[in-house]
Design a protein around this motif. Sequence first.
Motif, PDB file in Angstrom:
ATOM      1  N   ARG A  69      48.492  45.850  67.021  1.00  0.00           N
ATOM      2  CA  ARG A  69      48.914  45.191  65.784  1.00  0.00           C
ATOM      3  C   ARG A  69      50.040  45.984  65.129  1.00  0.00           C
ATOM      4  N   ARG A  70      50.779  45.330  64.273  1.00  0.00           N
ATOM      5  CA  ARG A  70      51.780  46.034  63.481  1.00  0.00           C
ATOM      6  C   ARG A  70      51.077  46.936  62.473  1.00  0.00           C
ATOM      7  N   GLU A  77      60.576  36.179  60.529  1.00  0.00           N
ATOM      8  CA  GLU A  77      60.885  37.478  61.127  1.00  0.00           C
ATOM      9  C   GLU A  77      61.490  37.380  62.519  1.00  0.00           C
ATOM     10  N   ARG A 125      47.724  39.109  66.117  1.00  0.00           N
ATOM     11  CA  ARG A 125      46.969  39.026  64.868  1.00  0.00           C
ATOM     12  C   ARG A 125      45.539  38.558  65.069  1.00  0.00           C
ATOM     13  N   ASN A 170      42.331  42.004  61.232  1.00  0.00           N
ATOM     14  CA  ASN A 170      43.017  42.448  62.452  1.00  0.00           C
ATOM     15  C   ASN A 170      42.768  43.923  62.766  1.00  0.00           C
ATOM     16  N   SER A 198      53.645  38.852  66.321  1.00  0.00           N
ATOM     17  CA  SER A 198      52.853  40.055  66.576  1.00  0.00           C
ATOM     18  C   SER A 198      51.387  39.664  66.788  1.00  0.00           C
ATOM     19  N   GLU A 231      55.788  33.795  61.401  1.00  0.00           N
ATOM     20  CA  GLU A 231      56.521  34.983  61.844  1.00  0.00           C
ATOM     21  C   GLU A 231      57.806  34.603  62.566  1.00  0.00           C
ATOM     22  N   THR A 244      52.198  43.095  56.023  1.00  0.00           N
ATOM     23  CA  THR A 244      52.863  41.822  56.297  1.00  0.00           C
ATOM     24  C   THR A 244      53.757  41.455  55.123  1.00  0.00           C
ATOM     25  N   ARG A 245      54.941  40.951  55.435  1.00  0.00           N
ATOM     26  CA  ARG A 245      55.873  40.568  54.385  1.00  0.00           C
ATOM     27  C   ARG A 245      55.289  39.449  53.523  1.00  0.00           C
ATOM     28  N   PHE A 288      50.178  31.568  61.530  1.00  0.00           N
ATOM     29  CA  PHE A 288      50.809  32.889  61.469  1.00  0.00           C
ATOM     30  C   PHE A 288      51.933  33.002  62.500  1.00  0.00           C
ATOM     31  N   THR A 337      56.363  36.083  54.706  1.00  0.00           N
ATOM     32  CA  THR A 337      55.634  35.613  55.884  1.00  0.00           C
ATOM     33  C   THR A 337      54.291  35.034  55.488  1.00  0.00           C
ATOM     34  N   LEU A 338      53.592  35.701  54.568  1.00  0.00           N
ATOM     35  CA  LEU A 338      52.297  35.213  54.110  1.00  0.00           C
ATOM     36  C   LEU A 338      52.425  33.861  53.416  1.00  0.00           C
TER      37      LEU A 338
END
Length: 285
Positions: free
Chosen positions: A207-208, A146, A152, A202, A150, A142, A212-213, A138, A216-217
Amino acid sequence: MTTPLLFDAGALALHRRRAACAPADFLLRHVAADMADRLAAVLRPFGEAAEIGALSPVLADAIAPGFPGTYRPLGDLADEVLPLAPGSIDLALSALSLQFVNDLPGMLSQIRRALKPDGLLLAALAGGATLTELREAFGQAELDVEGGVSPRVAPFADVRDMGGLLQRAGFALPVADSDVLTVRYDDAFALMADLRAMGATNAMAQRRKTFTRRATLLRMAEIYRERFSDPDGRIRATFEIVWISGWAPHDSQQKPLKPGSAKARLADALGTKERPVLGNNHSEE
């Protein structure tokens, strides 16, 4: 001093309620069976027990055959205040819950106060090596997609620190050890589905708060497969279980010898010549 807020209690409770509908409890069952074995090896009867952070009856069912005493499950730790009077129990158990406590030293101190003299704490919590693969995948994803990282995966307990925490909380004869389980999945998304079914997604306070985009995943799953897959294409996920135990002090327990009370010289045992210790103002030729 104010305890840092690591976890969002509301989010954690929500995740656990969702997980209760279709739980993935293989890890909890593994820990419960191991805990029952460890408890069976303790040659001491226990009459009043409390399970700290009981999320299901799995642990209670596992130890029931060898535990004839009173068993009290304490499931809600949202305010991190134990509803136990001082000296009211002689056994405290916890299975995979203490890693979600914001003030772990404070919780251990509360458990210590609740135990009767010569009472036992036996607990298992997620250790620092847990989900290292997911954390790495992850983080890199990110950065790639991005440009930043962040929070996680929670900062789980380090087995090297747990003995010290038990001593600080007032436990005698503290012991900490760990074992590692490797679980294989078809892909990273199957792992994440299991984590949701464990109520372990999470819940960190920082956390955000947005989804999640997708990019990104997908990048995370790609990195995970590239770095942590076996020849058959399945990926590996690490779960470290840290085991801790400690006793409420009692006069009957073993104690270290007082300095100078030894009846044999260490030099004699080692077969070496004893030499005097030189002070700072001396030199040895």
